[in-house]
Design an enzyme around this catalytic site. Structure first.
Site, PDB file in Angstrom:
ATOM      1  N   SER A  22       0.699  -1.220   0.089  1.00 28.10           N
ATOM      2  CA  SER A  22       0.053  -0.003  -0.099  1.00 28.10           C
ATOM      3  C   SER A  22       0.864   1.270  -0.017  1.00 28.10           C
ATOM      4  CB  SER A  22      -0.730  -0.086   1.256  1.00 28.10           C
ATOM      5  OG  SER A  22      -1.816   1.045   1.234  1.00 28.10           O
ATOM      6  N   CYS A  25       2.872   7.130   3.280  1.00 22.98           N
ATOM      7  CA  CYS A  25       3.608   8.222   3.619  1.00 22.98           C
ATOM      8  C   CYS A  25       4.733   7.941   4.326  1.00 22.98           C
ATOM      9  CB  CYS A  25       2.663   9.407   4.258  1.00 22.98           C
ATOM     10  SG  CYS A  25       1.245   9.779   3.242  1.00 22.98           S
ATOM     11  N   ALA A  57       1.674   8.435  -1.196  1.00 24.54           N
ATOM     12  CA  ALA A  57       1.010   9.550  -1.902  1.00 24.54           C
ATOM     13  C   ALA A  57       1.848  10.720  -2.124  1.00 24.54           C
ATOM     14  CB  ALA A  57      -0.068  10.039  -0.653  1.00 24.54           C
ATOM     15  N   GLN A  99       0.923   6.453  -6.285  1.00 30.28           N
ATOM     16  CA  GLN A  99      -0.056   7.204  -6.243  1.00 30.28           C
ATOM     17  C   GLN A  99      -0.015   8.855  -6.033  1.00 30.28           C
ATOM     18  OE1 GLN A  99      -1.675   7.700  -1.913  1.00 30.28           O
ATOM     19  NE2 GLN A  99      -3.483   6.403  -2.533  1.00 30.28           N
ATOM     20  N   TYR A 182      -8.901  13.826   1.692  1.00 33.94           N
ATOM     21  CA  TYR A 182      -8.118  14.748   1.079  1.00 33.94           C
ATOM     22  C   TYR A 182      -8.759  15.275  -0.045  1.00 33.94           C
ATOM     23  CZ  TYR A 182      -4.476  12.721   3.870  1.00 33.94           C
ATOM     24  OH  TYR A 182      -3.865  12.053   5.172  1.00 33.94           O
ATOM     25  N   ARG A 230      -8.171   5.128  -5.697  1.00 33.62           N
ATOM     26  CA  ARG A 230      -8.309   4.918  -4.219  1.00 33.62           C
ATOM     27  C   ARG A 230      -9.594   5.533  -3.663  1.00 33.62           C
ATOM     28  NH1 ARG A 230      -4.164   4.004   0.746  1.00 33.62           N
ATOM     29  NH2 ARG A 230      -4.383   1.820   0.015  1.00 33.62           N
ATOM     30  N   ARG A 325       0.450  -1.634   7.427  1.00 33.47           N
ATOM     31  CA  ARG A 325       1.165  -2.152   8.420  1.00 33.47           C
ATOM     32  C   ARG A 325       2.069  -3.438   8.509  1.00 33.47           C
ATOM     33  NH1 ARG A 325      -3.227   0.711  10.617  1.00 33.47           N
ATOM     34  NH2 ARG A 325      -2.396   2.481  12.396  1.00 33.47           N
TER      35      ARG A 325
HETATM   36  C1  531 Z   1      -4.961   7.088   7.015  1.00 36.37           C
HETATM   37  C2  531 Z   1      -4.923   6.222   8.156  1.00 36.37           C
HETATM   38  C3  531 Z   1      -5.681   6.658   9.328  1.00 36.37           C
HETATM   39  C4  531 Z   1      -5.636   5.833  10.505  1.00 36.37           C
HETATM   40  C5  531 Z   1      -4.891   4.863  10.741  1.00 36.37           C
HETATM   41  C6  531 Z   1      -4.155   4.245   9.471  1.00 36.37           C
HETATM   42  C7  531 Z   1      -4.203   5.061   8.452  1.00 36.37           C
HETATM   43  N1  531 Z   1      -3.822   7.403   6.587  1.00 36.37           N
HETATM   44  C8  531 Z   1      -4.046   8.014   5.313  1.00 36.37           C
HETATM   45  C9  531 Z   1      -2.819   8.510   4.611  1.00 36.37           C
HETATM   46  C10 531 Z   1      -1.813   9.325   5.521  1.00 36.37           C
HETATM   47  C11 531 Z   1      -1.691   8.895   6.871  1.00 36.37           C
HETATM   48  C12 531 Z   1      -3.091   8.273   7.404  1.00 36.37           C
HETATM   49  C13 531 Z   1      -3.175   9.016   3.356  1.00 36.37           C
HETATM   50  O1  531 Z   1      -3.895   8.389   2.668  1.00 36.37           O
HETATM   51  C14 531 Z   1      -2.039   9.896   2.815  1.00 36.37           C
END
Ligand code: 531
Length: 360
Positions: A22, A25, A57, A99, A182, A230, A325
């Site tokens: 995935s 960032c 991203a 992305q 976003y 996405r 993760r």
């Molecule tokens: C979303 C996220 C929120 C809560 C837990 C895990 C992930 N991500 C989205 C990301 C930025 C960081 C958080 C993006 O889509 C750019």
């Protein structure tokens, strides 16, 4: 044969298996440029056996960054550092994806580990854009400036230019970030878009920014290469985006050349209380979208175990699994999953420098 380790053809591109890294960032770019961190981080995950590695991203303009550390592709100077990373990914058997996005009202913020708040006056903040002058709230309290039609057209052009640069940077799979609160998601969701012109109000109008941006990118991105979106397919909030509306939008995009749906969810406001967290909680919705839209889909969110990932593919709920993760914990997740699923010669996923020694 494990379904998770069968190839998937998307236009002229073939993924060696169904495991996707995935976009995540890293907040580790220099003025948007990829660094050695990206080479090692993304390169390791290609070495670990993934079929597709999607670079994080990447902002289409400086003001489209979440933080000062975000990746960007708003100038030709961004191309070569990113191409170096992508060439390495491809040398190790994975497809290099990217992305592209614009952070909208969530822009101009600190890195998560520096506080996650909007940047203060001494932190080099920049002007924030959104569909309407409505703040996200909580830790991101600054209301964006409601975009003019000229600004909408400029951002659309920025997306198209980003797609052209992505091609120059050896990207072979491009994904538009239409999720997670976003800019594009803000246009789609009535919770962030209260415009009274043709970009707000009705479903058709709330789709307009996304459809026009998609069209601009599709025209700039080669026909033979896959283009994905996405989408946060539900806001989990009364009055927000619903799965039904998302399916209608995705059908429109399918008719305009969409190749894969990366099914995501949420984060349009700070209220995440209704997200039904749990292992594979987005899988049933992904399966529904796959069935009702009729396009290849990626399932994400809380997919951890190889057997669970295998079942998602084998039972036809999704075409790829998109892991975040788990990939942070273990760059070799695909290799370890192949072993757990008793795939013949799992070491074949690895480069010869490792595979030669790992015969059992
Ligand atoms: C979303 C996220 C929120 C809560 C837990 C895990 C992930 N991500 C989205 C990301 C930025 C960081 C958080 C993006 O889509 C750019």
């Amino acid at each position: 044969m494990a379904a998770l380790f069968t190839p998937l053809a998307l236009k002229s591109v073939t993924l060696r298996n169904r495991v996707v890294v995935s976009p995540m960032c890293q907040y580790s770019s220099d003025d948007g440029m990829a660094t050695d961190w990206h080479l090692v981080h993304l390169g390791s995950r290609a070495v670990g056996g993934a079929g597709l590695v999607i670079d994080e991203a990447t902002a289409v303009s400086p003001e489209g960054r979440i933080s000062h550390g975000d990746a960007g592709i708003w100038s030709d100077a961004h191309v070569e550092p990113l191409a170096r990373v992508n060439r390495f990914i491809e040398q190790h058997g994975a497809v290099a994806g990217l992305q592209i996005g614009h952070a909208g009202r969530k822009a101009s913020a600190q890195r998560p580990w520096e506080g996650d708040q909007h940047l203060g006056p001494n932190e080099k903040p920049w002007p924030i854009l959104g569909p309407s002058a409505l703040a996200f709230g909580a830790y991101l309290p600054v209301a964006p400036k409601a975009m003019t039609k000229e600004e909408i057209a400029r951002v659309r052009g920025d997306f198209a230019a980003a797609a052209r640069r992505a091609l120059a940077a050896d990207v072979r799979f491009l994904e538009l970030h239409f999720a997670h609160g976003y800019l594009a998601h803000e246009f789609f969701s009535p919770l962030a878009n209260q415009r009274t012109d043709e970009y707000g109000g009705s479903f058709e109008n709330r789709c307009r920014f996304l459809v026009e941006t998609f069209d601009a990118v599709r025209a700039a991105w080669p026909e033979h290469l896959p283009l994905a979106v996405r989408l946060s397919v539900t806001d989990w909030i009364e009055g927000g985006v619903t799965v039904e509306e998302s399916i209608e939008l995705l059908r429109k995009l399918k008719a305009r050349g969409l190749d894969l749906i990366d099914v995501s969810q949420g984060f349009i406001t700070p209220d995440i209380s209704k997200i039904p967290w749990g292992p594979g909680f987005m899988v049933p919705t992904t399966a529904r979208i796959r069935r009702e839209v009729g396009l290849p889909c990626g399932a994400g969110w809380m997919i951890s175990e190889p057997a669970a990932a295998e079942a998602i593919i084998a039972e036809g709920h999704a075409d790829v699994v998109i892991l975040a993760r788990e990939m942070l914990k273990d760059a070799y997740w695909p290799f370890h999953a192949a072993k757990a699923l008793k795939v013949d010669k799992p070491q074949a996923l690895l480069p010869i420098q490792y595979a030669h020694w790992l015969k059992r």
